[in-house]
Enzyme design. Sequence first.
Site, short mmCIF file in Angstrom:
data_model
loop_
_atom_site.label_atom_id
_atom_site.label_comp_id
_atom_site.label_asym_id
_atom_site.label_seq_id
_atom_site.Cartn_x
_atom_site.Cartn_y
_atom_site.Cartn_z
N HIS A 127 0.81 -1.22 0.00
CA HIS A 127 0.00 0.00 0.00
C HIS A 127 0.84 1.27 0.00
O HIS A 127 0.35 2.34 0.33
CB HIS A 127 -0.95 0.00 1.20
CG HIS A 127 -1.97 -1.09 1.13
ND1 HIS A 127 -2.72 -1.49 2.22
CD2 HIS A 127 -2.38 -1.87 0.10
CE1 HIS A 127 -3.55 -2.47 1.86
NE2 HIS A 127 -3.34 -2.72 0.58
N ASN B 165 -3.17 -13.63 15.49
CA ASN B 165 -4.08 -12.50 15.65
C ASN B 165 -4.90 -12.71 16.92
O ASN B 165 -5.43 -13.80 17.14
CB ASN B 165 -5.02 -12.40 14.44
CG ASN B 165 -5.65 -11.03 14.30
OD1 ASN B 165 -6.14 -10.46 15.27
ND2 ASN B 165 -5.65 -10.50 13.09
#
Length: 240
Positions: free
Chosen positions: A115, A208
């Site tokens: 990104h 996570n």
Amino acid sequence: MFETIKDQIGDVKKIIFVTGAGISQESGIPTFRGKDGLWRNYDAMKLATIDAFYENPKLVWEWYNERRKNVFAAHPNQGHKAIAELEKYAKVMVLTQNIDGLHQKAGSTEVLELHGSIIKIKCSVCDFRDEILTEFSEIPPLCNCGNMLRPDVVWFGEPLPQNVWQKAIVSASECDLMVIVGTSLVVSPANTLPIYAKQNNALLIEINPERTEMSSDMDLTIRSTSALALPKFISVLKEN
């Protein structure tokens, strides 16, 4: 936590890490959707678009300047450092959705920034690109061609840099192990990377604290933070 697949981990030659905002949050960088700071009265999702930039470039640049201050003050955490250290034991590449450069600060040498980067700028019209480590005296800053400069990041509605994305696909398709760290796997097309890895019969590990949409597709899911889990991952590799 890695004992159940210890033998499989010991056989891997090429490891891909797919990282998201969660790993940087452990270094004090708010997640993208956080509501703190300058933009608390704005929808951050709406600010990160080309339309928002042209509508109010000063506001968008103020928002990014605030984010840049936070990034420059941050330091890699034990998760970033563990990934960098793994290069001693296997071929490692990082495919990151983060724009903060903390993987490189930690010492990782193979990093694809899907990104873009918050420390880089580009012209909104011409091909000019550069790095900027200080604040601009006037915003929005202007390029030598007279048009506005913008952060060299991927905004919503924009495609990923195709050269970076193609390298990411190839790397994911060739890995033996993919470790998905601190990402909800809801942003496309980065959330397709585990699919490419699985097509190569790669082992998938998710680290996570929260369940994600792809948790059920993982070979191993660890409900922990990267700063806690990844140093233990190194220990397992050392034992092998």
